[in-house]
Design a protein around this motif. Structure first.
Motif, PDB file in Angstrom:
ATOM      1  N   ASP A  28       0.845  -1.203   0.000  1.00 35.74           N
ATOM      2  CA  ASP A  28       0.000   0.000   0.000  1.00 35.74           C
ATOM      3  C   ASP A  28       0.880   1.252   0.000  1.00 35.74           C
ATOM      4  N   LYS A  29       1.954   1.201   0.795  1.00 35.10           N
ATOM      5  CA  LYS A  29       2.858   2.359   0.863  1.00 35.10           C
ATOM      6  C   LYS A  29       3.548   2.604  -0.485  1.00 35.10           C
ATOM      7  N   LEU A  30       3.969   1.528  -1.139  1.00 31.98           N
ATOM      8  CA  LEU A  30       4.658   1.676  -2.434  1.00 31.98           C
ATOM      9  C   LEU A  30       3.705   2.242  -3.492  1.00 31.98           C
ATOM     10  N   ARG A  31       2.442   1.830  -3.401  1.00 28.87           N
ATOM     11  CA  ARG A  31       1.440   2.372  -4.326  1.00 28.87           C
ATOM     12  C   ARG A  31       1.292   3.873  -4.078  1.00 28.87           C
ATOM     13  N   ASP A  32       1.224   4.246  -2.804  1.00 25.81           N
ATOM     14  CA  ASP A  32       1.124   5.677  -2.446  1.00 25.81           C
ATOM     15  C   ASP A  32       2.331   6.463  -2.947  1.00 25.81           C
ATOM     16  N   LYS A  33       3.485   5.806  -2.953  1.00 25.84           N
ATOM     17  CA  LYS A  33       4.717   6.491  -3.385  1.00 25.84           C
ATOM     18  C   LYS A  33       4.843   6.555  -4.906  1.00 25.84           C
ATOM     19  N   GLY A  34       3.887   5.953  -5.625  1.00 25.40           N
ATOM     20  CA  GLY A  34       3.881   6.128  -7.077  1.00 25.40           C
ATOM     21  C   GLY A  34       4.149   4.885  -7.899  1.00 25.40           C
ATOM     22  N   ILE A  35       4.313   3.729  -7.254  1.00 25.39           N
ATOM     23  CA  ILE A  35       4.475   2.497  -8.045  1.00 25.39           C
ATOM     24  C   ILE A  35       3.106   2.115  -8.605  1.00 25.39           C
ATOM     25  N   GLU A  36       3.050   1.962  -9.943  1.00 23.45           N
ATOM     26  CA  GLU A  36       1.747   1.768 -10.593  1.00 23.45           C
ATOM     27  C   GLU A  36       1.543   0.358 -11.140  1.00 23.45           C
ATOM     28  N   ASP A  37       2.636  -0.329 -11.414  1.00 26.27           N
ATOM     29  CA  ASP A  37       2.525  -1.635 -12.072  1.00 26.27           C
ATOM     30  C   ASP A  37       2.020  -2.680 -11.077  1.00 26.27           C
ATOM     31  N   GLU A  38       0.776  -3.117 -11.270  1.00 26.56           N
ATOM     32  CA  GLU A  38       0.148  -4.048 -10.328  1.00 26.56           C
ATOM     33  C   GLU A  38       0.860  -5.394 -10.294  1.00 26.56           C
ATOM     34  N   ARG A  39       1.486  -5.778 -11.415  1.00 25.94           N
ATOM     35  CA  ARG A  39       2.235  -7.051 -11.416  1.00 25.94           C
ATOM     36  C   ARG A  39       3.415  -6.958 -10.451  1.00 25.94           C
ATOM     37  N   VAL A  40       4.074  -5.802 -10.458  1.00 28.79           N
ATOM     38  CA  VAL A  40       5.223  -5.602  -9.565  1.00 28.79           C
ATOM     39  C   VAL A  40       4.745  -5.604  -8.114  1.00 28.79           C
ATOM     40  N   LEU A  41       3.649  -4.890  -7.855  1.00 31.08           N
ATOM     41  CA  LEU A  41       3.124  -4.817  -6.486  1.00 31.08           C
ATOM     42  C   LEU A  41       2.699  -6.206  -6.009  1.00 31.08           C
ATOM     43  N   SER A  42       2.108  -6.987  -6.897  1.00 26.82           N
ATOM     44  CA  SER A  42       1.675  -8.309  -6.433  1.00 26.82           C
ATOM     45  C   SER A  42       2.886  -9.225  -6.226  1.00 26.82           C
TER      46      SER A  42
END
Ligand code: SAM
Length: 222
Positions: free
Chosen positions: A22-36
């Motif tokens: 969640d924090k990385l998404r807030d910081k601007g990471i957009e690629d859902e594959r990377v987040l998952s």
């Protein structure tokens, strides 16, 4: 696929991993594959047990030999820029703990990785094996790439280089991406080189980061 021994699937860490995502998404990471992928890999297993409580903070941590497991944001940003697709051949320079290699495996890449410190190389190999990640690892100077398996669809360098190592550019496939931090020993900007055609490249520059030095024949002198 994974053999989650050593408390890797502990619910306490699962929740912390989700919070980190969640924090990385807030910081601007957009690629859902990377987040998952980040949500899947038990980062606490890649650090010393004395540090595992800090494994899901967005910070770099020591792994021995004066080296670090990179900050999760940095791993996420480099991985996003790499655009690795399932089945692609990806070379990582700077295995360190093996964490970035595990993230690349989660993306479905065929992963090759090079590390110059024997102790880190051995430890990373055993951690990756224990978790069930299949990675080709080599002990050596990654500034020269790994020609035996070239060309690669993507190459990521996880240490700061004084210049773009030319051997890495040579080992890129057409449409291949090289993501490498380049600059002084204090600060580097993220550079992405895309091989458009055999002798045609596009060079992009992104924001600045602080990496440990890339030491070797085509890097800093050790
Ligand atoms: N990717 C790692 C991870 O996920 O834990 C973090 C890498 S750490 C920031 C950088 C690593 O690059 C260190 O382990 C260091 O020993 C390694 N390194 C530096 N110069 C190198 C070289 N010429 N070839 C291979 N590895 C190198």
């Amino acid at each position: 696929m994974l053999n989650w021994g050593s408390g890797a699937n502990n619910p306490k860490f699962k929740q912390r991993r989700q919070n980190l995502v969640d924090k990385l998404r807030d910081k601007g990471i957009e690629d859902e594959r990377v987040l998952s992928a980040i949500n899947m890999v038990p980062r606490h297993v890649f650090v010393d047990t004395a540090l595992e409580d800090r494994a899901y903070k967005d910070s770099a941590l020591p792994i021995g030999k004066k080296q670090t497991i990179s900050q999760p944001y940095t791993v996420a940003r480099q991985t996003e820029l790499l655009e690795a697709k399932p089945g692609e051949k990806v070379l990582e320079i700077g295995t360190g703990s093996g964490y970035q290699a595990a993230i690349l495996c989660e993306l479905g890449a065929e992963v090759y990785t090079v590390e110059r410190h024997k102790k880190l190389y051995e430890k990373a190999r055993s951690t990756l094996r224990e978790l069930g990640y299949s990675v080709q690892a080599k002990l050596g100077d990654g500034t020269k790439g790994w020609s035996a398996y070239a060309p690669y669809d993507a190459i990521v360098v996880t240490a700061g280089a004084p210049v773009v190592p030319d051997d890495l550019v040579d080992q890129l496939n057409v449409n291949g991406r090289l993501v490498v931090p380049v600059g002084s020993e204090e600060r580097q900007e993220m550079v992405r080189i895309i091989k458009i055609r055999k002798d045609e490249f596009e060079r992009e520059r992104y924001s600045s980061f602080k990496f440990v030095p890339l030491i070797g024949e085509k890097g800093w002198k050790g």
